[in-house]
Write a protein that holds these residues in place. Structure first.
Motif, PDB file in Angstrom:
ATOM      1  N   ALA A  88       0.834  -1.203   0.000  1.00 11.72           N
ATOM      2  CA  ALA A  88       0.000   0.000   0.000  1.00 11.72           C
ATOM      3  C   ALA A  88       0.870   1.254   0.000  1.00 11.72           C
ATOM      4  O   ALA A  88       1.980   1.265   0.535  1.00 11.72           O
ATOM      5  N   ARG A  89       0.358   2.315  -0.607  1.00 14.13           N
ATOM      6  CA  ARG A  89       1.062   3.586  -0.656  1.00 14.13           C
ATOM      7  C   ARG A  89       0.566   4.507   0.453  1.00 14.13           C
ATOM      8  O   ARG A  89      -0.515   4.310   1.005  1.00 14.13           O
ATOM      9  N   LEU A  90       1.345   5.512   0.763  1.00 14.43           N
ATOM     10  CA  LEU A  90       0.995   6.476   1.796  1.00 14.43           C
ATOM     11  C   LEU A  90       0.246   7.650   1.183  1.00 14.43           C
ATOM     12  O   LEU A  90       0.759   8.320   0.273  1.00 14.43           O
ATOM     13  N   SER A  91      -0.953   7.915   1.689  1.00 14.65           N
ATOM     14  CA  SER A  91      -1.732   9.047   1.200  1.00 14.65           C
ATOM     15  C   SER A  91      -1.157  10.355   1.724  1.00 14.65           C
ATOM     16  O   SER A  91      -0.865  10.503   2.912  1.00 14.65           O
ATOM     17  N   LEU A  92      -1.026  11.313   0.820  1.00 15.85           N
ATOM     18  CA  LEU A  92      -0.703  12.680   1.194  1.00 15.85           C
ATOM     19  C   LEU A  92      -1.952  13.550   1.076  1.00 15.85           C
ATOM     20  O   LEU A  92      -1.867  14.780   1.006  1.00 15.85           O
ATOM     21  N   GLY A  93      -3.097  12.872   1.101  1.00 11.35           N
ATOM     22  CA  GLY A  93      -4.383  13.503   0.871  1.00 11.35           C
ATOM     23  C   GLY A  93      -4.790  13.242  -0.562  1.00 11.35           C
ATOM     24  O   GLY A  93      -4.216  13.829  -1.489  1.00 11.35           O
ATOM     25  N   CYS A  94      -5.721  12.306  -0.747  1.00 15.32           N
ATOM     26  CA  CYS A  94      -6.074  11.945  -2.118  1.00 15.32           C
ATOM     27  C   CYS A  94      -7.499  11.404  -2.185  1.00 15.32           C
ATOM     28  O   CYS A  94      -8.112  11.087  -1.166  1.00 15.32           O
ATOM     29  N   THR A  95      -7.995  11.310  -3.398  1.00 12.87           N
ATOM     30  CA  THR A  95      -9.267  10.656  -3.679  1.00 12.87           C
ATOM     31  C   THR A  95      -8.964   9.421  -4.505  1.00 12.87           C
ATOM     32  O   THR A  95      -8.184   9.487  -5.463  1.00 12.87           O
ATOM     33  N   VAL A  96      -9.554   8.291  -4.120  1.00 13.45           N
ATOM     34  CA  VAL A  96      -9.265   7.034  -4.805  1.00 13.45           C
ATOM     35  C   VAL A  96     -10.560   6.411  -5.323  1.00 13.45           C
ATOM     36  O   VAL A  96     -11.650   6.662  -4.808  1.00 13.45           O
ATOM     37  N   ARG A  97     -10.399   5.600  -6.360  1.00 11.16           N
ATOM     38  CA  ARG A  97     -11.518   4.836  -6.903  1.00 11.16           C
ATOM     39  C   ARG A  97     -11.191   3.357  -6.758  1.00 11.16           C
ATOM     40  O   ARG A  97     -10.148   2.889  -7.193  1.00 11.16           O
ATOM     41  N   ASP A  98     -12.100   2.622  -6.129  1.00  8.46           N
ATOM     42  CA  ASP A  98     -11.916   1.185  -5.960  1.00  8.46           C
ATOM     43  C   ASP A  98     -12.164   0.493  -7.297  1.00  8.46           C
ATOM     44  O   ASP A  98     -13.215   0.702  -7.928  1.00  8.46           O
ATOM     45  N   THR A  99     -11.208  -0.328  -7.726  1.00 10.34           N
ATOM     46  CA  THR A  99     -11.329  -0.955  -9.044  1.00 10.34           C
ATOM     47  C   THR A  99     -12.439  -1.994  -9.094  1.00 10.34           C
ATOM     48  O   THR A  99     -12.981  -2.270 -10.170  1.00 10.34           O
ATOM     49  N   ALA A 100     -12.800  -2.568  -7.959  1.00 12.40           N
ATOM     50  CA  ALA A 100     -13.850  -3.585  -7.938  1.00 12.40           C
ATOM     51  C   ALA A 100     -15.242  -2.958  -7.962  1.00 12.40           C
ATOM     52  O   ALA A 100     -16.109  -3.350  -8.738  1.00 12.40           O
ATOM     53  N   SER A 101     -15.460  -1.951  -7.108  1.00 16.98           N
ATOM     54  CA  SER A 101     -16.794  -1.355  -6.994  1.00 16.98           C
ATOM     55  C   SER A 101     -16.981  -0.125  -7.863  1.00 16.98           C
ATOM     56  O   SER A 101     -18.116   0.267  -8.169  1.00 16.98           O
ATOM     57  N   ALA A 106     -12.535   9.885  -0.400  1.00 17.21           N
ATOM     58  CA  ALA A 106     -11.371  10.664  -0.002  1.00 17.21           C
ATOM     59  C   ALA A 106     -10.637   9.961   1.128  1.00 17.21           C
ATOM     60  O   ALA A 106     -11.266   9.383   2.020  1.00 17.21           O
ATOM     61  N   LEU A 107      -9.329   9.997   1.071  1.00 18.24           N
ATOM     62  CA  LEU A 107      -8.491   9.453   2.132  1.00 18.24           C
ATOM     63  C   LEU A 107      -7.611  10.571   2.677  1.00 18.24           C
ATOM     64  O   LEU A 107      -7.020  11.339   1.908  1.00 18.24           O
ATOM     65  N   PRO A 108      -7.476  10.669   3.988  1.00 20.44           N
ATOM     66  CA  PRO A 108      -6.700  11.768   4.560  1.00 20.44           C
ATOM     67  C   PRO A 108      -5.201  11.519   4.484  1.00 20.44           C
ATOM     68  O   PRO A 108      -4.741  10.406   4.198  1.00 20.44           O
ATOM     69  N   PHE A 109      -4.458  12.533   4.741  1.00 26.07           N
ATOM     70  CA  PHE A 109      -3.023  12.435   4.942  1.00 26.07           C
ATOM     71  C   PHE A 109      -2.739  11.359   5.996  1.00 26.07           C
ATOM     72  O   PHE A 109      -3.332  11.352   7.070  1.00 26.07           O
TER      73      PHE A 109
END
Length: 267
Positions: A88-101, A106-109
């Protein structure tokens, strides 16, 4: 302000299942003093981080975090599937899309971005990239504190720019730079080497510790950005603030420095 571990006792304990490690599924998972939602939030854990379950009770799990902190987290925040945490990578504050769903969130720092998630906004970095970009150096640490926590609101038990307390911010920023610190200001004040309480000898990355208690027990921490400037997250400022307590300070800064009890160098 953080002073120490909360009492995470409660009713008579139920014998837990075998010790097990699980991942946090929620973006931010509160850790409570007691196994009930109305109890005090003592800290938080973030998506993709692993916790050790040491007790189970009526849908709640007493967990131990990687920094040794313990408290109660509801099972709804947890995900038993830990295999995807590897890499897993470290979030610096990002929005992610789950490839399955196909769902976005949004994920925090400080959260961990799982391999199955695609980043659609913001940034996350691999662990082997972190030392190069975020060295264990005082000016760099101070710069990161201002960059990511500027504008953060005060939240007791919080550890992210979405809401943090003083030691939560300090722990999170130092961790980004590869320097692990314990969770509470009182614990952080036991690290490193003692400094004189004179700002001429301070340098970026040093930590200042304060107390408003008669017994002097540490209740607050601030980060030195340069000898005459410090940063902290304080309820009296409503959140993140930069102080210049030796250049025409206001009444808040004067009172704050009157509570200074310890200065430490941890780098």
């Amino acid at each position: 302000m953080r002073t120490g571990h909360a009492d995470v006792g409660g009713d008579a304990a139920i014998e837990p299942p075998a010790m097990m490690i699980v991942a946090v599924g929620a973006a931010v998972a509160p850790v409570h003093a007691e196994p009930r939602a109305a109890s005090e939030q003592v800290t938080q854990s973030l998506a993709g981080h692993l916790v050790t379950v040491i007790e189970a009770r009526d849908g709640w799990r007493r967990v131990r975090l990687a920094d040794g902190y313990e408290g109660w987290m509801h099972e709804g925040y947890l995900d038993a599937h830990t295999e995807s945490v590897a890499g897993a990578r470290l979030s610096l504050g990002c929005t992610v899309r789950d490839t399955a769903s196909g769902m976005e969130r949004a994920l925090p720092f400080g959260a961990r971005v799982l391999r199955r998630a695609n980043i659609v906004a913001g940034e996350a970095i691999a662990d082997d990239e972190r030392p190069r970009r975020f060295p264990a150096e005082g000016l760099s640490i101070a710069s990161s504190a201002k960059r990511w926590f500027f504008g953060a609101s005060y939240q007791w038990g919080g550890i992210t720019p979405w809401g943090a307390d003083c030691s939560g911010m300090v722990q999170a920023v130092f961790a980004l730079h590869g320097v692990p610190l314990p969770r509470d200001a009182r614990q952080q004040a036991e690290l490193g080497t003692h400094l004189l309480l004179s700002h001429e000898g301070w340098r970026a990355g040093d930590l200042l510790f304060f107390s408003e208690r008669a017994d002097g027990r540490i209740t607050h921490v601030a980060l030195v950005a340069e000898p005459g400037e410090l940063m902290h997250v304080a309820i009296g400022r409503g959140g993140f603030a930069v102080e210049h307590p030796f250049e025409a300070p206001d009444s808040y800064a004067v009172a704050l420095m009157g509570r200074l009890r310890e200065a430490r160098r941890v780098l």
